[in-house]
Design a protein around this motif. Structure first.
Motif, PDB file in Angstrom:
ATOM      1  N   PHE A 196      -0.855  18.914  11.417  1.00 28.33           N
ATOM      2  CA  PHE A 196      -0.603  18.288  10.908  1.00 28.33           C
ATOM      3  C   PHE A 196      -0.860  16.968  12.052  1.00 28.33           C
ATOM      4  O   PHE A 196      -0.442  16.168  12.779  1.00 28.33           O
ATOM      5  N   ASN A 197      -2.042  16.599  11.957  1.00 25.46           N
ATOM      6  CA  ASN A 197      -3.052  15.618  12.182  1.00 25.46           C
ATOM      7  C   ASN A 197      -4.115  15.055  11.529  1.00 25.46           C
ATOM      8  O   ASN A 197      -4.559  15.909  11.184  1.00 25.46           O
ATOM      9  N   LEU A 198      -3.736  14.105  11.377  1.00 25.80           N
ATOM     10  CA  LEU A 198      -4.611  13.400   9.735  1.00 25.80           C
ATOM     11  C   LEU A 198      -5.174  12.265  10.349  1.00 25.80           C
ATOM     12  O   LEU A 198      -4.483  11.287  10.527  1.00 25.80           O
ATOM     13  N   ASN A 199      -6.649  12.137  10.217  1.00 30.40           N
ATOM     14  CA  ASN A 199      -7.272  11.144  10.760  1.00 30.40           C
ATOM     15  C   ASN A 199      -8.013  10.815   8.929  1.00 30.40           C
ATOM     16  O   ASN A 199      -8.245  11.225   8.718  1.00 30.40           O
ATOM     17  N   LEU A 200      -8.037   9.221   8.784  1.00 31.30           N
ATOM     18  CA  LEU A 200      -8.409   8.966   7.581  1.00 31.30           C
ATOM     19  C   LEU A 200      -9.315   7.614   8.675  1.00 31.30           C
ATOM     20  O   LEU A 200      -9.239   6.155   7.815  1.00 31.30           O
ATOM     21  N   PRO A 201     -10.718   7.917   8.956  1.00 34.52           N
ATOM     22  CA  PRO A 201     -11.980   6.848   8.667  1.00 34.52           C
ATOM     23  C   PRO A 201     -12.369   6.531   8.037  1.00 34.52           C
ATOM     24  O   PRO A 201     -12.345   6.562   6.834  1.00 34.52           O
ATOM     25  N   LEU A 202     -12.018   4.925   8.375  1.00 39.87           N
ATOM     26  CA  LEU A 202     -12.793   3.952   6.752  1.00 39.87           C
ATOM     27  C   LEU A 202     -13.906   3.396   7.581  1.00 39.87           C
ATOM     28  O   LEU A 202     -14.494   3.293   8.166  1.00 39.87           O
ATOM     29  N   PRO A 203     -14.576   3.142   6.715  1.00 39.80           N
ATOM     30  CA  PRO A 203     -16.312   2.466   7.021  1.00 39.80           C
ATOM     31  C   PRO A 203     -16.264   1.089   6.716  1.00 39.80           C
ATOM     32  O   PRO A 203     -14.765   0.191   7.341  1.00 39.80           O
ATOM     33  N   LEU A 204     -17.151   0.896   8.531  1.00 37.36           N
ATOM     34  CA  LEU A 204     -17.371  -0.901   8.962  1.00 37.36           C
ATOM     35  C   LEU A 204     -17.329  -2.199   8.030  1.00 37.36           C
ATOM     36  O   LEU A 204     -17.522  -1.120   6.851  1.00 37.36           O
ATOM     37  N   ASN A 205     -16.698  -2.923   8.166  1.00 42.09           N
ATOM     38  CA  ASN A 205     -17.469  -4.388   7.091  1.00 42.09           C
ATOM     39  C   ASN A 205     -17.069  -4.181   5.224  1.00 42.09           C
ATOM     40  O   ASN A 205     -16.966  -5.218   5.119  1.00 42.09           O
ATOM     41  N   THR A 206     -17.283  -3.147   4.956  1.00 39.31           N
ATOM     42  CA  THR A 206     -16.975  -3.014   3.629  1.00 39.31           C
ATOM     43  C   THR A 206     -15.086  -2.390   3.419  1.00 39.31           C
ATOM     44  O   THR A 206     -14.796  -2.320   2.180  1.00 39.31           O
ATOM     45  N   THR A 207     -14.410  -2.308   4.475  1.00 35.31           N
ATOM     46  CA  THR A 207     -13.389  -1.890   3.955  1.00 35.31           C
ATOM     47  C   THR A 207     -12.588  -3.479   3.820  1.00 35.31           C
ATOM     48  O   THR A 207     -11.796  -4.126   4.722  1.00 35.31           O
TER      49      THR A 207
ATOM     50  N   TRP B 172      -8.400  -4.711   1.004  1.00 32.69           N
ATOM     51  CA  TRP B 172      -7.478  -3.853   0.642  1.00 32.69           C
ATOM     52  C   TRP B 172      -8.419  -2.298  -0.485  1.00 32.69           C
ATOM     53  O   TRP B 172      -6.977  -1.555  -0.586  1.00 32.69           O
ATOM     54  N   SER B 173      -8.922  -2.716  -1.372  1.00 32.69           N
ATOM     55  CA  SER B 173      -9.035  -1.780  -2.031  1.00 32.69           C
ATOM     56  C   SER B 173      -9.758  -0.301  -1.709  1.00 32.69           C
ATOM     57  O   SER B 173      -9.686   0.344  -2.870  1.00 32.69           O
ATOM     58  N   VAL B 174      -9.940  -0.083  -0.563  1.00 32.44           N
ATOM     59  CA  VAL B 174     -10.783   1.184   0.364  1.00 32.44           C
ATOM     60  C   VAL B 174      -9.763   0.892   0.903  1.00 32.44           C
ATOM     61  O   VAL B 174      -9.154   2.554   1.636  1.00 32.44           O
ATOM     62  N   TYR B 175      -9.143   0.219   1.444  1.00 25.53           N
ATOM     63  CA  TYR B 175      -7.287   0.175   2.183  1.00 25.53           C
ATOM     64  C   TYR B 175      -6.532   0.965   2.071  1.00 25.53           C
ATOM     65  O   TYR B 175      -5.780   2.550   2.143  1.00 25.53           O
ATOM     66  N   GLU B 176      -6.388   0.097   0.895  1.00 26.57           N
ATOM     67  CA  GLU B 176      -5.163   0.929   0.183  1.00 26.57           C
ATOM     68  C   GLU B 176      -4.466   2.253  -0.826  1.00 26.57           C
ATOM     69  O   GLU B 176      -4.114   3.196   0.101  1.00 26.57           O
TER      70      GLU B 176
ATOM     71  N   SER C 143     -12.935  -6.030  15.780  1.00 29.65           N
ATOM     72  CA  SER C 143     -13.633  -5.410  14.972  1.00 29.65           C
ATOM     73  C   SER C 143     -13.356  -5.531  13.594  1.00 29.65           C
ATOM     74  O   SER C 143     -14.118  -6.879  13.192  1.00 29.65           O
ATOM     75  N   TYR C 144     -13.040  -4.028  12.113  1.00 33.07           N
ATOM     76  CA  TYR C 144     -14.858  -4.833  11.225  1.00 33.07           C
ATOM     77  C   TYR C 144     -14.395  -4.854   9.645  1.00 33.07           C
ATOM     78  O   TYR C 144     -14.938  -3.851   8.886  1.00 33.07           O
ATOM     79  N   PHE C 145     -12.041  -4.776   9.623  1.00 35.52           N
ATOM     80  CA  PHE C 145     -12.497  -4.111   8.709  1.00 35.52           C
ATOM     81  C   PHE C 145     -12.365  -6.041   8.051  1.00 35.52           C
ATOM     82  O   PHE C 145     -12.002  -6.887   8.604  1.00 35.52           O
ATOM     83  N   LYS C 146     -11.610  -5.689   6.486  1.00 37.24           N
ATOM     84  CA  LYS C 146     -11.302  -7.292   5.871  1.00 37.24           C
ATOM     85  C   LYS C 146      -9.931  -7.242   5.554  1.00 37.24           C
ATOM     86  O   LYS C 146      -9.906  -7.555   3.963  1.00 37.24           O
ATOM     87  N   LEU C 147      -8.887  -7.004   5.884  1.00 40.75           N
ATOM     88  CA  LEU C 147      -7.889  -7.217   5.669  1.00 40.75           C
ATOM     89  C   LEU C 147      -6.733  -8.564   5.494  1.00 40.75           C
ATOM     90  O   LEU C 147      -7.448  -9.452   6.526  1.00 40.75           O
ATOM     91  N   LEU C 148      -6.623  -8.554   4.709  1.00 45.37           N
ATOM     92  CA  LEU C 148      -5.702 -10.912   4.622  1.00 45.37           C
ATOM     93  C   LEU C 148      -4.507 -10.464   4.774  1.00 45.37           C
ATOM     94  O   LEU C 148      -3.805  -9.379   4.351  1.00 45.37           O
ATOM     95  N   ARG C 149      -3.954 -11.927   5.426  1.00 47.56           N
ATOM     96  CA  ARG C 149      -2.446 -12.257   5.229  1.00 47.56           C
ATOM     97  C   ARG C 149      -1.543 -10.993   4.009  1.00 47.56           C
ATOM     98  O   ARG C 149      -0.825 -10.565   4.015  1.00 47.56           O
ATOM     99  N   ASN C 150      -1.974 -11.854   2.761  1.00 49.37           N
ATOM    100  CA  ASN C 150      -0.873 -10.690   1.949  1.00 49.37           C
ATOM    101  C   ASN C 150      -1.177  -8.818   1.996  1.00 49.37           C
ATOM    102  O   ASN C 150      -0.189  -8.479   1.700  1.00 49.37           O
ATOM    103  N   ASP C 151      -2.510  -8.391   2.271  1.00 50.44           N
ATOM    104  CA  ASP C 151      -2.363  -7.232   2.842  1.00 50.44           C
ATOM    105  C   ASP C 151      -1.110  -6.462   3.335  1.00 50.44           C
ATOM    106  O   ASP C 151      -1.030  -5.390   3.454  1.00 50.44           O
TER     107      ASP C 151
END
Ligand code: SP5
Ligand code: ZN
Length: 344
Positions: A245-256, A258-262, A295-303
């Motif tokens: 009941f604990n789910l961690n989804l770590p994602l890479p810095l700099n390259t995340t 929307w295509s990685v986040y979604e 921080s180092y993700f790359k999400l944008l307003r539309n995302d």
């Protein structure tokens, strides 16, 4: 949608934090909430609500009594020792490896005992603001209990790094965890917390790690390379009753982007849908934005519109609880984009 906010939260205003070895003006500042309020007003369709009074009893549902007593008394004890010129900040840490967890009497000893880093200083008005932030979250729960499908608790200071007896990462009382516990105490059998702040919600994870009645899912920067450094890895799956009941989804810095986040968001939402919670709490950190200064993700307003829309498709009563986000110029509009997407 109703938005719960009070000006009392402005009373918490830390002067400096340490970043890259330098004392710098604190990124977590009252103006953050102003930007969100401005954007909510200019968008329209949101109703501002003052929080109800609950006092500090709900804080004690998820935090230890001695920690809450410390938060309430810290500033006065600090002023007695050093005057009111500087914010109360630790310089040493009891939880450090190989040290003993004994609570000393001295204020600097106490500050270090209850801290896991140097970015959660206490100021003259902090305690009132900390209580007020929990009250915003609790009011959100009660609005949903009264029939609202969703609400937004515009909390400051944020909460998701705060553990049962530890402050850090700008967080003191865990607003989202207190809200989850409030749903449970009002009869919910299952509550999910989805943490989409850029940083892992280590405090929320710790609070619910051995419980199956609160599912914690978090999408965040890989802790091998960013804060909070020591928790948030994919192999942390819960323990005892809480295993699974604990789910961690770590994602890479700099390259995340929307295509990685979604895909990670789809995974988290699928787990939540399978869990069938009676209420959903979103720890709404906006520091996943491309222009966030720390921080180092790359999400944008539309995302953000898409994130809100995908959360809304679950069709679960949802309380949004504000967490981080430091790109002040865009913070308000990005936050509104999530809520707007949810409403679509
Ligand atoms: C609520 C919230 O968003 N708190 C976040 C506090 C983060 N503070 C530490 C940030 C500095 C980390 N340095 C990043 C270096 C990456 N290698
Ligand atoms: Zn954050």
């Amino acid at each position: 949608m109703k938005v719960i906010y009070t000006e009392k939260q402005r009373l918490h205003h830390v002067r400096f934090e340490f970043l890259n070895g330098e004392a710098t003006p604190c990124f977590e500042k009252p103006e953050r909430a102003d930007m969100v309020l401005n954007a909510l007003n200019s968008h329209g369709g949101f109703t501002m609500v003052e929080p109800n009074s609950y006092g500090d009893a709900p804080m004690r549902w998820v935090h230890t009594d001695d920690y809450v007593d410390f938060l309430a008394s810290c500033w006065d004890q600090w002023v007695e020792a050093f005057g009111d010129v500087h914010d109360a900040s630790p310089y040493c840490f009891a939880p450090a490896r190989h040290l003993r967890n004994r609570i000393p009497k001295d204020i600097e000893g106490r500050l270090g005992y209850y801290s896991f880093d140097m970015t959660a200083a206490i100021t003259a008005g902090s305690w009132k603001a900390i209580v007020a932030a929990t009250e915003c979250a609790l009011t959100g729960v009660d609005l949903i209990k009264q029939g609202e499908h969703a609400a937004f608790a515009l909390c400051r200071p944020p909460g998701h790094h705060a553990a049962p007896d530890l402050m850090g990462g700008y967080c003191y009382a865990n607003n989202a965890a207190i809200a989850a516990e409030s749903f449970i105490r009002q009869g919910a059998k299952r509550v999910a917390v989805l943490d989409i702040d850029y940083h892992h919600g280590n405090g929320t994870q710790s609070i619910f790690y051995d419980r199956s009645d609160v599912l914690f899912a978090s999408i965040h920067g890989d802790p091998d390379y960013d804060y909070p450094h020591y928790l948030g890895f994919a192999d942390e799956e819960g323990e005892g009753e809480g295993l699974g009941f604990n789910l961690n989804l770590p994602l890479p810095l700099n390259t995340t982007d929307w295509s990685v986040y979604e895909p990670a968001l789809v995974t988290a939402l699928a787990r939540i849908a399978e869990y069938q919670p009676q209420a959903l709490i979103i720890s709404l950190g906006m520091d996943t934005f491309a222009d966030d200064p720390i921080s180092y993700f790359k999400l944008l307003r539309n995302d953000y519109t898409k994130i809100g829309w995908m959360i809304g498709l679950l069709n679960i009563p949802t309380l949004f609880v504000f967490e981080g986000g430091y790109a002040v110029d865009d913070l308000g509009h990005n936050t509104v984009a999530v809520l707007d997407g949810f409403n679509k």
